[in-house]
Design a protein around this motif. Structure first.
Motif, PDB file in Angstrom:
ATOM      1  N   SER A 269       0.993  -1.185  -0.112  1.00 51.28           N
ATOM      2  CA  SER A 269       0.339  -0.070  -0.064  1.00 51.28           C
ATOM      3  C   SER A 269       1.188   1.213   0.453  1.00 51.28           C
ATOM      4  O   SER A 269       0.405   2.139   0.284  1.00 51.28           O
ATOM      5  CB  SER A 269      -0.538   0.052   1.298  1.00 51.28           C
ATOM      6  OG  SER A 269      -1.693  -1.016   1.484  1.00 51.28           O
TER       7      SER A 269
ATOM      8  N   ARG B 117       1.854   4.810  -4.473  1.00 48.41           N
ATOM      9  CA  ARG B 117       1.166   6.097  -4.999  1.00 48.41           C
ATOM     10  C   ARG B 117       1.873   7.124  -6.483  1.00 48.41           C
ATOM     11  O   ARG B 117       3.177   7.275  -5.297  1.00 48.41           O
ATOM     12  CB  ARG B 117       0.069   6.540  -4.207  1.00 48.41           C
ATOM     13  CG  ARG B 117      -0.407   6.022  -3.825  1.00 48.41           C
ATOM     14  CD  ARG B 117      -1.776   6.549  -2.187  1.00 48.41           C
ATOM     15  NE  ARG B 117      -2.947   7.912  -3.167  1.00 48.41           N
ATOM     16  CZ  ARG B 117      -3.797   6.780  -3.739  1.00 48.41           C
ATOM     17  NH1 ARG B 117      -4.469   5.722  -3.116  1.00 48.41           N
ATOM     18  NH2 ARG B 117      -4.730   7.644  -4.501  1.00 48.41           N
TER      19      ARG B 117
ATOM     20  N   ARG C 201      -7.907   4.977 -12.448  1.00 52.35           N
ATOM     21  CA  ARG C 201      -7.506   6.005 -10.746  1.00 52.35           C
ATOM     22  C   ARG C 201      -6.969   7.570 -11.751  1.00 52.35           C
ATOM     23  O   ARG C 201      -6.530   8.163 -12.597  1.00 52.35           O
ATOM     24  CB  ARG C 201      -6.406   5.347 -10.195  1.00 52.35           C
ATOM     25  CG  ARG C 201      -6.326   3.891  -9.943  1.00 52.35           C
ATOM     26  CD  ARG C 201      -7.232   4.202  -8.473  1.00 52.35           C
ATOM     27  NE  ARG C 201      -7.175   2.593  -7.896  1.00 52.35           N
ATOM     28  CZ  ARG C 201      -7.350   2.678  -6.890  1.00 52.35           C
ATOM     29  NH1 ARG C 201      -8.055   3.475  -5.320  1.00 52.35           N
ATOM     30  NH2 ARG C 201      -7.719   0.659  -6.050  1.00 52.35           N
TER      31      ARG C 201
ATOM     32  N   THR D  52      -7.006  -3.917  -7.439  1.00 46.54           N
ATOM     33  CA  THR D  52      -6.108  -3.225  -6.114  1.00 46.54           C
ATOM     34  C   THR D  52      -5.293  -2.484  -6.479  1.00 46.54           C
ATOM     35  O   THR D  52      -5.030  -2.578  -7.746  1.00 46.54           O
ATOM     36  CB  THR D  52      -5.768  -4.325  -5.640  1.00 46.54           C
ATOM     37  OG1 THR D  52      -4.771  -3.567  -4.266  1.00 46.54           O
ATOM     38  CG2 THR D  52      -5.039  -5.391  -6.420  1.00 46.54           C
ATOM     39  N   CYS D  53      -4.213  -1.856  -5.601  1.00 47.99           N
ATOM     40  CA  CYS D  53      -3.637  -1.173  -6.216  1.00 47.99           C
ATOM     41  C   CYS D  53      -1.953  -2.163  -6.849  1.00 47.99           C
ATOM     42  O   CYS D  53      -2.221  -2.851  -5.529  1.00 47.99           O
ATOM     43  CB  CYS D  53      -3.177   0.137  -6.146  1.00 47.99           C
ATOM     44  SG  CYS D  53      -4.490   1.449  -5.347  1.00 47.99           S
TER      45      CYS D  53
ATOM     46  N   CYS E   2      -1.636  -4.598  -3.144  1.00 47.70           N
ATOM     47  CA  CYS E   2      -1.558  -3.820  -1.684  1.00 47.70           C
ATOM     48  C   CYS E   2      -2.648  -4.625  -1.985  1.00 47.70           C
ATOM     49  O   CYS E   2      -3.843  -4.955  -2.777  1.00 47.70           O
ATOM     50  CB  CYS E   2      -2.649  -2.330  -1.932  1.00 47.70           C
ATOM     51  SG  CYS E   2      -3.923  -2.232  -0.956  1.00 47.70           S
TER      52      CYS E   2
ATOM     53  N   ILE F 261      -4.938  -5.038   0.625  1.00 48.13           N
ATOM     54  CA  ILE F 261      -6.159  -4.679   0.916  1.00 48.13           C
ATOM     55  C   ILE F 261      -7.385  -3.913   0.068  1.00 48.13           C
ATOM     56  O   ILE F 261      -8.296  -5.106  -0.115  1.00 48.13           O
ATOM     57  CB  ILE F 261      -6.644  -2.887   1.530  1.00 48.13           C
ATOM     58  CG1 ILE F 261      -5.386  -2.792   2.979  1.00 48.13           C
ATOM     59  CG2 ILE F 261      -7.575  -2.475   2.136  1.00 48.13           C
ATOM     60  CD1 ILE F 261      -5.068  -0.859   2.485  1.00 48.13           C
ATOM     61  N   ALA F 262      -7.557  -4.336  -1.097  1.00 44.24           N
ATOM     62  CA  ALA F 262      -7.816  -3.698  -2.588  1.00 44.24           C
ATOM     63  C   ALA F 262      -9.213  -3.886  -2.298  1.00 44.24           C
ATOM     64  O   ALA F 262     -10.491  -3.991  -2.089  1.00 44.24           O
ATOM     65  CB  ALA F 262      -8.294  -5.345  -2.867  1.00 44.24           C
ATOM     66  N   CYS F 263      -9.892  -2.029  -2.395  1.00 39.10           N
ATOM     67  CA  CYS F 263     -10.121  -1.407  -1.877  1.00 39.10           C
ATOM     68  C   CYS F 263     -11.281  -1.566  -2.964  1.00 39.10           C
ATOM     69  O   CYS F 263     -12.775   0.044  -2.807  1.00 39.10           O
ATOM     70  CB  CYS F 263      -9.965  -0.322  -0.632  1.00 39.10           C
ATOM     71  SG  CYS F 263      -9.239   1.609  -1.954  1.00 39.10           S
TER      72      CYS F 263
ATOM     73  N   CYS G  77      -0.280   4.872   1.435  1.00 35.60           N
ATOM     74  CA  CYS G  77      -2.177   5.186   1.112  1.00 35.60           C
ATOM     75  C   CYS G  77      -2.583   5.178   2.453  1.00 35.60           C
ATOM     76  O   CYS G  77      -2.453   4.672   3.273  1.00 35.60           O
ATOM     77  CB  CYS G  77      -2.366   3.585   0.624  1.00 35.60           C
ATOM     78  SG  CYS G  77      -4.304   3.921   0.311  1.00 35.60           S
TER      79      CYS G  77
ATOM     80  N   PHE H 179      -5.345   4.588   3.816  1.00 34.24           N
ATOM     81  CA  PHE H 179      -6.194   3.545   4.365  1.00 34.24           C
ATOM     82  C   PHE H 179      -5.320   2.680   5.086  1.00 34.24           C
ATOM     83  O   PHE H 179      -6.015   2.339   6.078  1.00 34.24           O
ATOM     84  CB  PHE H 179      -7.219   3.200   2.726  1.00 34.24           C
ATOM     85  CG  PHE H 179      -7.699   4.147   2.764  1.00 34.24           C
ATOM     86  CD1 PHE H 179      -8.125   5.345   3.199  1.00 34.24           C
ATOM     87  CD2 PHE H 179      -8.570   3.629   0.557  1.00 34.24           C
ATOM     88  CE1 PHE H 179      -9.063   5.682   2.302  1.00 34.24           C
ATOM     89  CE2 PHE H 179      -8.927   3.838   0.848  1.00 34.24           C
ATOM     90  CZ  PHE H 179      -9.474   5.398   1.223  1.00 34.24           C
TER      91      PHE H 179
HETATM   92  S1  SF4 Z   1      -5.787   0.517  -0.170  1.00 33.50           S
HETATM   93 FE1  SF4 Z   1      -6.713   0.958  -1.837  1.00 33.50          FE
HETATM   94  S2  SF4 Z   1      -6.469   3.251  -2.652  1.00 33.50           S
HETATM   95 FE2  SF4 Z   1      -4.882   2.320  -0.781  1.00 33.50          FE
HETATM   96  S3  SF4 Z   1      -3.345   1.254  -2.090  1.00 33.50           S
HETATM   97 FE3  SF4 Z   1      -4.862  -0.721  -1.721  1.00 33.50          FE
HETATM   98  S4  SF4 Z   1      -6.230  -0.808  -3.158  1.00 33.50           S
HETATM   99 FE4  SF4 Z   1      -4.643   1.244  -2.729  1.00 33.50          FE
END
Ligand code: SF4
Length: 605
Positions: A74, A77, A182, A288-289, A292, A294-296, A496, A498
């Motif tokens: 994560s 960016r 994105r 996801t990014c 990461c 989390i894959a939000c 990120c 999050f």
């Molecule tokens: S939490 Fe979401 S926005 Fe942040 S890096 Fe992971 S997938 Fe991307």
């Protein structure tokens, strides 16, 4: 032309077509980290004062952070930095997906784009060289069409395309830049790109990134991944992986701070129909990014479109607020389509939604003006919402102020409508009503790019952890002054936001220490954040901004929230000014002017 690793940045002049590689002394990386911080330093040193943001003199800087492209989770960016046409302030905007990794894989930390191309152009940036390409055939195409066209032309795996849509070409002041669904969303970097006749960047990097392979660094990356995978909010099946930011609607509505019908109310009576679950029912697949867990992000059905470049993405909370309650819309499909239109045209959804909600309130109040389109959109009406988004996209280069943001629009209309133009320094406000969370009032007023929710946020502190204190003013100056440099720091080391639900600054300090093989402490990172926050403030003061511009729209001081859990609340002007006094003092800024007192040598390359 081979780009060697030790040349970390490149300066591309679109007017002369000169390409110059450059290296920054390591000291600057230590002091400004990368991303936003390094971008602020480069902008400050490369831009004259009072430059028109849409002239060839403005510069557009794309950057990565020190962790971008690594296996640290994560934290990949990408960032764009420029002077904003919407606000006239410093602007940084960041993006997830694969942009950052792709740029880093070309062997570059940053690109500085200068000048203006004679005709529509796109750039191929690869580790075999940098090439200017004719964009005439793709001028006018949407962001996904452009991405597809350039990928087809390059026909190699791993290429990432960042592009503007018609909104950027038209120089709509809040135009965005898209890459893989994105967005570099806020503040109009897409308009700056359009003003330079630059349609897109194709990044084709295949460079190995050997410095990310040290054993000590890989251990830190693994530890961080395990933390994310065991935290309630970020682990598989947790809030973020399931719902992304769409869960926020339930929180803000239940507290009476969900801006509704252009901020006339704080509770939306039909909020149930646009809750996170309603979007989740239409799940196609998660997205996801880079690196990461989390894959939000989520791609919505229909099945036939799920894997296409133009599939619809689940809107973020800010978009749900902006096109939903704020425009009186209670339908998931309408909000999703409005989001999709903005992504295809290349427009920022928050700004677009707030411009339209302003027009809707004018319609509600029977305010007539020559500068409007006719008929005006109406609260709750999907067709007029879609038509207005298109109209804005088409009118960037005309005299119509609709495409120049709600501040300029309301000034052109007059008739007292400025009081409900919901922006700070021209940047349209995100979806948290500060009448019900006083710390947010100060954050909006003092954020470096204008009214913003990701230059510090009190969502957790005021709504989730300490809701009893949310109407209080005491302690909020310290909260804001402490938070903003930390957010600046995160935007600089490419983390990120999050991930902060599970990771601490200590985790990042450990990873960076392992990466650079030197002891980087948490305090070093916080100090860098303060340095960066001082610099962006100094940049804005150099452009003529001062304490008086740290101001909210009059509605927030004068119109009490009419009902719900925030009923009767306004932002009290006297208490607000007192919070500002305290905030400037804490940061060591001049209380009268709001200007930081800095040693310029520390910021001059
Ligand atoms: S939490 Fe979401 S926005 Fe942040 S890096 Fe992971 S997938 Fe991307």
């Amino acid at each position: 032309m081979q780009i060697p690793f030790f040349q970390r940045g490149v300066r591309i002049n679109l007017t002369s077509r000169d390409i110059k590689f450059e290296t920054l002394n390591d000291m600057w990386y230590r002091k400004f980290l990368g991303g936003k911080g390094l971008g602020a330093l480069l902008l400050f040193n490369n831009l004259g004062v009072s430059v028109d943001p849409l002239s060839s003199e403005n510069v557009l800087i794309f950057l990565t952070g020190p962790l971008t492209g690594s296996s640290f989770p994560s934290a990949s960016r990408g960032v764009v930095v420029t002077k904003s046409p919407l606000t006239g302030t410093f602007l940084d905007s960041n993006i997830g997906g694969n942009f950052g990794k792709a740029l880093k894989s070309t062997g570059l930390d940053y690109l500085i784009i200068e000048g203006k191309a004679e005709r529509p152009t796109w750039l191929l940036i690869s580790d075999n060289g940098i090439f200017f390409k004719d964009a005439q055939a793709i001028w006018g195409k949407s962001t996904s069409e452009t991405e597809l066209a350039l990928k087809k032309e390059i026909a190699q795996r791993g290429v990432e395309v960042a592009a503007i849509g018609p909104g950027g070409e038209q120089q709509v002041y809040f135009a965005s830049i898209a890459c893989g669904q994105r967005m570099f969303g806020r503040g109009g970097a897409g308009a700056v790109m359009g003003s330079k006749n630059l349609k897109g960047l194709a990044l084709l990097g295949q460079s190995e990134l050997p410095w990310f392979k040290s054993e000590a660094f890989l251990i830190e990356a693994k530890k961080a991944r395990e933390k994310l995978q065991s935290n309630q909010s970020t682990k598989k099946g947790g809030t973020f992986p399931q719902y992304g930011t769409s869960f926020t609607t339930a929180v803000t509505n239940s507290m009476g701070v969900l801006p509704t019908r252009n901020w006339q109310e704080g509770v939306f009576e039909k909020a149930d129909s646009i809750q996170a679950e309603e979007f989740f029912k239409k799940k196609g697949r998660s997205k996801t990014c880079y690196q990461c867990p989390i894959a939000c992000s989520m791609i919505m059905k229909p099945e036939s479109e799920i894997d296409s470049e133009s599939a619809m993405r689940r809107p973020e909370y800010e978009t749900i607020y902006a096109f939903g309650p704020n425009c009186g819309i209670s339908d998931v499909d309408t909000i999703t389509k409005a989001n999709h239109l903005c992504e295809e045209y290349g427009l920022d959804t928050i700004s677009c939604g707030v411009v339209i909600s302003y027009l809707m309130e004018c319609q509600q109040r029977g305010i007539i003006s020559d500068v409007f389109l006719n008929p005006l959109p109406e609260f709750g009406d999907a067709d007029s919402l879609f038509a207005t988004i298109k109209y804005i996209m088409e009118n960037g280069k005309t005299d119509n102020p609709l495409a120049k943001g709600v501040k300029r629009l309301s000034e052109a209309v007059g008739q007292g409508t400025e009081r409900f133009a919901m922006c700070v320094k021209g940047l349209e406000l995100p979806g948290y009503d500060p009448r019900g969370m006083k710390g947010m009032a100060l954050l909006y007023a003092t954020a470096d790019r204008g009214g913003c929710h990701v230059r510090g946020s009190t969502l957790r502190a005021e709504l989730l952890m300490n809701p009893k204190d949310r109407f209080m003013y005491d302690g909020k100056a310290a909260l804001a002054a402490g938070m903003q440099p930390i957010y600046a720091m995160m935007d600089s080391y490419s983390g990120c936001l999050f991930s902060a639900f599970a990771l601490t600054i200590d985790d990042y300090a450990a990873a960076l220490s392992a990466l650079f093989e030197e002891n980087i402490t948490t305090q070093d990172l916080i100090d860098a954040g303060k340095r960066i926050w001082n610099l962006t403030r100094y940049f804005n003061c150099r452009e003529g901004f001062s304490r008086k511009d740290d101001m909210l729209p009059a509605r927030l001081f004068e119109d009490p929230v009419p009902f719900g859990p925030t009923k009767g609340q306004v932002v009290d002007r006297t208490r607000f000014e007192a919070m500002k006094d305290e905030y400037y003092k804490i940061l060591g800024w001049d209380v009268k002017t709001g200007a930081p007192i800095i040693d310029l040598e520390e910021y001059t390359i």
